[in-house]
Structures are given as structure tokens and as C-alpha cells.
Write an enzyme that holds these catalytic residues in place. Sequence first.
Site, PDB file in Angstrom:
ATOM      1  N   HIS A 118     -17.472 -39.303 -45.833  1.00  0.00           N
ATOM      2  CA  HIS A 118     -16.445 -40.096 -46.499  1.00  0.00           C
ATOM      3  C   HIS A 118     -15.495 -40.666 -45.457  1.00  0.00           C
ATOM      4  O   HIS A 118     -15.274 -40.050 -44.418  1.00  0.00           O
ATOM      5  CB  HIS A 118     -15.655 -39.222 -47.483  1.00  0.00           C
ATOM      6  CG  HIS A 118     -16.517 -38.562 -48.504  1.00  0.00           C
ATOM      7  ND1 HIS A 118     -16.926 -39.199 -49.644  1.00  0.00           N
ATOM      8  CD2 HIS A 118     -17.076 -37.325 -48.541  1.00  0.00           C
ATOM      9  CE1 HIS A 118     -17.693 -38.378 -50.347  1.00  0.00           C
ATOM     10  NE2 HIS A 118     -17.802 -37.244 -49.697  1.00  0.00           N
ATOM     11  N   LYS A 184     -28.062 -26.166 -21.878  1.00  0.00           N
ATOM     12  CA  LYS A 184     -29.019 -26.283 -20.771  1.00  0.00           C
ATOM     13  C   LYS A 184     -30.207 -27.121 -21.196  1.00  0.00           C
ATOM     14  O   LYS A 184     -30.412 -27.375 -22.385  1.00  0.00           O
ATOM     15  CB  LYS A 184     -29.461 -24.918 -20.252  1.00  0.00           C
ATOM     16  CG  LYS A 184     -30.330 -24.113 -21.196  1.00  0.00           C
ATOM     17  CD  LYS A 184     -30.677 -22.775 -20.549  1.00  0.00           C
ATOM     18  CE  LYS A 184     -31.922 -22.175 -21.156  1.00  0.00           C
ATOM     19  NZ  LYS A 184     -32.352 -20.974 -20.464  1.00  0.00           N
TER      20      LYS A 184
END
Length: 188
Positions: A118, A184
Site C-alpha cells: 500500500h 556471503k
Amino acid sequence: MNTEDIFERLRKGETVSPNDPDAHQMMEASFATKKLLVQMNNATEPEEIRSLLSQIIGSEIDGTVNLFTPLHINYGKHTKIGKNVFINFDCVFLDLGGITIEDNVFIAPKVSLLSEGHPTSIEDRHSLIPKPIRIKNNAWIGANVTILQGVTIGENAVVAAGAVVSKDVPDNTIVGGIPAKIIKEIHS
């Protein structure tokens, strides 16, 4: 006057105002989906669960897909599920903006895929902004993850438990945290 179906407009990413003359159709469709969900979430046989999920999403679910119910979904017809997908207990899919789950994806318990949002402005806050979510091949979504509208999860990516993902996740990475950040890279 727009003669296009409201669900097609949503699929194309059109913002829908609560004053839209067709907005009521979203609620009606959700209640129709709810009837099938009650049946699916009370089913115990994998074949029956897949059959009911096929009815909910409007396309055939492959026999390699496994779903541990309950699943909560508000529409269904904008969800696409590939092969060899596992969806664990208690997930929530808001799919008016579109959800695509490609092959070999694992989704842990309590994952929320929210393709709807929204505006933040007070006067427009009740409008609906749909943006698709895509989870690419071989991704793994950890427990209690929330993926927000417009996000793509890359191939082979891992989203750590509890993450809130608001931006695209590159292929072959592990992300975690709120908001999710790269932890990572994954190497073969």
C-alpha cells in the site's frame, strides 16, 4: 473506462483504488479461494492436497511438489509453482501481484510471500500496489522469512531464517537480517 479484468490489471502492476468499481471482486475471489483452502488444509493425502492446490492456482501441480498444510493464500490464480518444490507448514501467500516459485525450491515453515502493498501517503493508503515475487531455481527460503512485493530471489540463493527481504537477492548468495543483506556468496 477500463474494460480489462481487475485481476489482469493487478497482474500487470496497476495500482487499484478502494473506489475502483471492480474492487469488490478481489474480496469475492478471496472468499471463493477460502472455500477450497478449508478443504485443502483439512486434507491428509498428498495427491488430494496437490489436486486442491491445482484448483486454487488454476494450473496443474506437478506430482513432485509437496505441501505441508496449512497454507493461507488470498487469491491463488496469480501463483505459479514449478517442479520438485517443498512448501512447509503455515505459509502465507498474498499473490494478487503474482508469485512465481521455480523448480527445486524449498520453503520453510511460516514463510510470508507478500506481492501486495500500500502507498504510505495517508490519502492513498487503502489503494493496493501489486508487484510480483519470483523465487528462482534451487533457492531455499528459511523459517519465518518475509519476502516483500517486487523481490526476486536469485538462483541457488539462501534466505536465512527470520529475514525480511525488501530488495532482490543475487544468485548464489546467502542473505539474512532485517532488512536482509548479503552475508556471503555460495561457491560450488
